[in-house]
Design an enzyme around this catalytic site. Sequence first.
Site, PDB file in Angstrom:
ATOM      1  N   ASN A   1      -6.250  -2.796   2.048  1.00 56.49           N
ATOM      2  CA  ASN A   1      -5.980  -4.211   2.208  1.00 56.49           C
ATOM      3  C   ASN A   1      -7.575  -4.570   2.521  1.00 56.49           C
ATOM      4  O   ASN A   1      -8.352  -4.007   3.059  1.00 56.49           O
ATOM      5  CB  ASN A   1      -5.357  -4.447   3.515  1.00 56.49           C
ATOM      6  CG  ASN A   1      -3.929  -4.340   3.336  1.00 56.49           C
ATOM      7  OD1 ASN A   1      -3.265  -4.479   2.361  1.00 56.49           O
ATOM      8  ND2 ASN A   1      -3.100  -4.639   4.530  1.00 56.49           N
TER       9      ASN A   1
ATOM     10  N   ARG B   1       0.985  -1.259   0.016  1.00 62.52           N
ATOM     11  CA  ARG B   1       0.190   0.299   0.061  1.00 62.52           C
ATOM     12  C   ARG B   1       0.673   1.316   0.044  1.00 62.52           C
ATOM     13  O   ARG B   1       0.746   2.227  -0.876  1.00 62.52           O
ATOM     14  CB  ARG B   1      -1.043   0.010   1.134  1.00 62.52           C
ATOM     15  CG  ARG B   1      -2.006  -1.101   1.214  1.00 62.52           C
ATOM     16  CD  ARG B   1      -2.864  -0.879   2.518  1.00 62.52           C
ATOM     17  NE  ARG B   1      -2.132  -1.316   3.449  1.00 62.52           N
ATOM     18  CZ  ARG B   1      -2.501  -1.074   4.623  1.00 62.52           C
ATOM     19  NH1 ARG B   1      -3.569  -0.546   4.965  1.00 62.52           N
ATOM     20  NH2 ARG B   1      -1.884  -1.318   5.685  1.00 62.52           N
TER      21      ARG B   1
END
Length: 89
Positions: free
Chosen positions: A36, A18
């Site tokens: 996520n 990320r």
Amino acid sequence: MESKKVTVSGRVQGVYFRDTCRRMALAAGVRGWVRNRPDGTVQALFEGEPDAVEQMVAWAHTGPPQAAVSAVEVTSVPASDPVGFRVVG
């Protein structure tokens, strides 16, 4: 303007996916988000100039060095005009 949602499978959580995605998107001038998901995948929205969005989609197939991407699902979606690029969730 192009907008694509991607879902990335494999070893993609806990490997800085990320944060690296956020940095790459900002450098490419792409807006959107990355998060996520509970099923172990990472999902992202890339929005911007077509070449920049395609650059991010191509990056998602590899991810950061620690990742092991096994599949990437790409879907064109209507533009939502997000501000900046952020990690959500």
